[in-house]
Design an enzyme around this catalytic site. Structure first.
Site, PDB file in Angstrom:
ATOM      1  N   GLU A 170       0.951  -1.224   0.029  1.00  0.00           N
ATOM      2  CA  GLU A 170      -0.101   0.208  -0.026  1.00  0.00           C
ATOM      3  C   GLU A 170       0.842   1.152   0.117  1.00  0.00           C
ATOM      4  O   GLU A 170       0.987   2.188   0.725  1.00  0.00           O
ATOM      5  CB  GLU A 170      -0.914  -0.049   1.278  1.00  0.00           C
ATOM      6  CG  GLU A 170      -2.043  -1.221   1.208  1.00  0.00           C
ATOM      7  CD  GLU A 170      -2.881  -1.377   2.287  1.00  0.00           C
ATOM      8  OE1 GLU A 170      -4.052  -1.797   2.079  1.00  0.00           O
ATOM      9  OE2 GLU A 170      -2.416  -1.014   3.585  1.00  0.00           O
TER      10      GLU A 170
HETATM   11  C1  ACM Z   1      -1.998  -5.417   4.144  1.00  0.00           C
HETATM   12  O1  ACM Z   1      -2.964  -5.727   4.963  1.00  0.00           O
HETATM   13  N1  ACM Z   1      -2.125  -4.107   3.937  1.00  0.00           N
HETATM   14  C2  ACM Z   1      -0.781  -6.063   4.250  1.00  0.00           C
END
Ligand code: ACM
Length: 558
Positions: A343
Site C-alpha cells: 500500500e
Molecule cells: C495489508 O493488509 N495491507 C498487508
C-alpha cells in the site's frame, strides 16, 4: 445419614483406593476418546489402556541440552500439581520417570515421538524444538489445573504412542501494535498462545502511519514524536471525520524488546520484526520530515487507511533506513526481517523531480520499478548482513528482489506468482486469514474492519493453492493469520478476534489436509477450550453454539 457426610465418606474411599491402587492396575485403566483431544491433530496416534501416574517421586530425566525444556515441563507440572518434579541429568530411562531425549532418527527438525505407558513417559525429538512440541502434546494430555484443588489428587496421563511432525515449516501469527499498542505482559501471553498451538513465528508489526513503536537509539524523534498521535478517530467516522480528542501513544524500549525476544526463544518462537517502507510511514515523516517528498508538514495519522505520503527514494533515506535496520538486527536474531512494501501509492513519486531523477538515472520504467529498486537496495543491505527480506505481495510489482520471500495477502494470487518465480511464500490471504474480519453476524459483533471469516472457513483453508505444481508447491513455506488492530483497542478484544480461529489455523499449518475433518476438529475444540478458560482468555463462542449465524461471503481487500 446426611447426604453431605455420605459424600465425604465416598470421596475419602475413592482417594484412598487411588493411592493404594497397585502399580500394575494402572496398566488396566480404560481411557476415553476425549482424553486424547489433541490440537493440532498429530500425524500418528495409537491409544491404549493404561495410565502413567505422576507423583512426588516422579523425576524428569534430561541431558544438559534439554535443561530448558525439562524446566519448562517441571514448572508446568508444579503449577498444576503443587509439587515440582526433580530434574536428573542421566540419560538412562528408569521406571516411573519422564525422559526427554534428542534422537537422530527423524528427518524433520521439528518432529517428535511421545510414548506413554503405565511405566514411563518418553519424549524424543529431532531437536530441542521437537522435544518442546512433544511437551506441548503432553500438556494437553495432563489434567487441568482446576482439578487440583484437592491436595491428595494424583496426576494421571492416558497411555499413547504418538509420532508427529508439522506439514509446514512456517506457522505464524502477526500482531499490529501500531494502531493500538499492548502491554509487554500481553505480548508474552500472545507468544504463549503461539507456542501452545505448536506455531513457531511471531510477526511483530511495529511501525505504521499511526505510530512508531520501537525505540531506535540513533533516531530518538521516532519515539518522541512518531509514537504519539494527537487523537484517534471514533469508530468509522471518516467523513465527516470525528476524533476522540485524546492523545494516544507508547512504544517498546530496546530492553523490553530483548526481553520479549528471549521469552519467545525459550518457547521456540522466532520473532520477525516488521519495519514498513516505503509506505505506511507517516509517523517517520512526522519525526523526520526531510525524508519525505517535500509534501509536509506531516503528522502522525489519526484515522485509518492508505495515505499518499511515502518515503522519498533518496540517499538520505537509505542511510536512515540502514541505520534503523542495523539497530533492529541487533535486537532480533531472526533470519527474516519484514520490510512491509504494501500500500505505497505512487502519486508523490510521480510528482517529485527527485524521484523522477532516480527513475532516469537507474533506467527504470516507472514508479513501480522505482519501488522495486528501493526494496532491492534494502535487500542488498540486509543480505550483506546475513539476513533475508520478507515483504507483502506488492513487492512483486516492478519485479521481485532476487532473494525476497513474499507474504501473499491479497488472496492467493501473489503467492502463486511468487512460487512460479521460484521465490518462497508465506500465505496470509485476506479471504481466510485476516482475523480483523468478522467471525459471525456483524450485527451482534464488536466493530471490525469488515469481511467475514468464520472458524470453519479458516479451518477449510489449504496453504497450497491448487494452481501450483508439486515442484512449485515446495515454495509455500506455510501460513499466518494477520491481526490488524484498528478497531481492537485492548488485549481482551484481540483475544476475542483470534480465538478460536487461531486454534483452527494451528491445525491447518500442522496437519495434512487429507487428515483434517471439521466435525471431528470441532469435538476436540470443545475439549481444548478448557485451556482457554484456564488461561483466562476472552474467546468467541459461536462455534460452540448450535449453528453459526452467518455464511461466508467473499471478502473485499482492505
Ligand atoms: C495489508 O493488509 N495491507 C498487508
Amino acid at each position: 445419614m446426611k447426604k453431605f457426610t455420605a459424600f465425604l465418606i465416598l470421596a475419602a474411599t475413592l482417594i484412598s483406593c487411588d493411592q493404594s491402587k497397585s502399580y500394575d492396575e494402572f496398566a488396566q485403566v480404560e481411557n476415553k476418546k476425549q482424553d486424547y483431544a489433541i490440537i493440532p491433530l498429530p500425524q500418528k496416534m495409537e491409544t491404549s489402556n493404561g495410565i502413567f501416574v505422576i507423583d512426588e517421586n516422579t523425576q524428569i530425566q534430561a541431558s544438559e541440552e534439554l535443561s530448558q525444556e525439562a524446566e519448562f515441563l517441571a514448572d508446568y507440572i508444579g503449577e498444576i500439581a503443587g509439587f515440582t518434579p526433580a530434574i536428573k541429568s542421566d540419560r538412562d530411562e528408569v521406571e516411573r520417570s519422564i525422559s526427554l531425549k534428542i534422537s537422530i532418527d527423524f528427518d524433520q527438525d521439528e518432529a517428535y515421538n511421545l510414548k506413554i505407558t503405565h511405566e514411563k513417559v518418553v519424549v524424543e525429538g529431532a531437536s530441542a524444538k521437537g522435544v518442546f512440541y512433544g511437551i506441548q502434546t503432553l500438556k494437553q494430555l495432563l489434567p487441568l489445573k482446576s482439578k487440583f484443588q484437592n491436595e491428595s489428587a494424583t496426576i494421571s496421563i492416558p497411555a499413547v504412542a504418538i509420532s508427529d511432525a508439522p506439514a509446514f515449516n512456517y506457522r505464524g501469527m502477526h500482531l499490529d501494535v501500531a494502531r493500538h499498542i499492548f502491554p509487554v505482559a500481553f505480548i508474552k501471553k500472545y507468544i504463549d498462545l503461539i507456542a501452545i498451538h505448536k506455531m513457531n513465528t511471531f510477526h511483530w508489526h511495529l511501525t505504521e502511519d499511526q505510530g512508531w513503536r520501537i525505540e531506535i537509539k540513533q533516531y530518538p524523534k521516532l519515539t518522541e514524536i512518531g509514537s504519539i498521535r494527537k487523537e484517534t478517530m471514533i469508530e468509522k467516522n471518516f467523513d465527516p471525520y470525528k476524533g476522540d480528542g485524546k492523545e494516544y501513544g507508547g512504544y517498546y524500549t530496546q530492553e523490553e524488546v530483548k526481553d520479549i525476544v528471549e521469552y519467545a526463544a525459550k518457547r521456540h518462537v522466532t520473532v520477525i520484526p516488521e519495519i514498513e517502507l516505503p509506505g505506511h510511514s507517516r509517523a517517520v515523516l512526522a519525526a523526520y520530515p526531510e525524508l519525505g517528498n517535500n509534501t509536509g508538514p506531516y503528522e502522525v495519522a489519526t484515522k485509518w487507511g492508505v495515505f499518499d505520503e511515502i518515503l522519498a527514494p533518496k540517499e538520505e533515506t537509505f542511510e536512515f533506513l540502514e541505520n534503523v535496520l542495523t539497530e533492529v538486527m541487533e535486537l532480533f536474531p531472526s533470519e527474516y526481517i519484514h520490510i512491509g512494501g504494501d500500500e505505497a501509492p505512487k502519486t508523490e513519486w510521480e510528482k517529485s523531480t527527485q524521484a523522477q531523477e532516480v527513475i532516469k538515472r537507474e533506467g527504470l520504467k516507472d514508479e513501480h520499478e522505482l519501488q522495486s529498486y528501493f526494496i532491492r537496495r534494502i535487500e542488498k543491505f540486509l543480505n550483506k548482513n546475513g539476513r533475508q527480506i520478507i515483504g507483502w505481495d506488492e513487492i512483486l510489482e516492478g519485479g521481485l528482489a532476487p532473494n525476497a520471500t513474499v507474504m501473499s495477502w491479497r488472496g492467493n494470487q501473489g503467492g502463486i506468482e511468487a512460487a512460479k518465480q521460484k521465490h518462497n511464500v508465506v500465505m496470509t490471504p485476506n479471504t481466510h486469514l485476516y482475523f480483523d474480519h468478522y467471525q459471525a453476524n456483524p450485527e451482534n459483533e464488536p466493530l471490525a474492519i469488515g469481511g467475514n471469516s468464520t472458524v470453519e472457513h479458516v479451518y477449510s483453508f489449504d496453504p497450497v493453492p491448487e494452481e501450483l505444481s508439486t515442484e512449485e508447491a515446495k515454495y509455500i513455506m506455510g501460513a499466518q493469520a494477520n491481526v490488524w488492530t484498528e478497531y481492537m483497542k485492548d488485549s481482551d478484544y484481540v483475544e476475542y478476534m483470534i480465538l478460536p480461529r487461531m486454534t483452527a489455523l494451528s491445525e491447518v499449518v500442522w496437519t495434512y489436509p487429507e487428515e483434517r475433518n471439521w466435525e471431528e476438529f470441532k469435538s476436540r475444540l470443545t475439549e481444548f477450550k478448557k485451556h482457554y478458560d484456564e488461561m483466562d482468555l476472552n474467546y468467541a463462542t459461536h462455534v460452540f453454539e448450535d449453528s453459526q449465524s452467518i455464511k461466508n461471503e467473499p471478502t473485499a481487500a482492505k
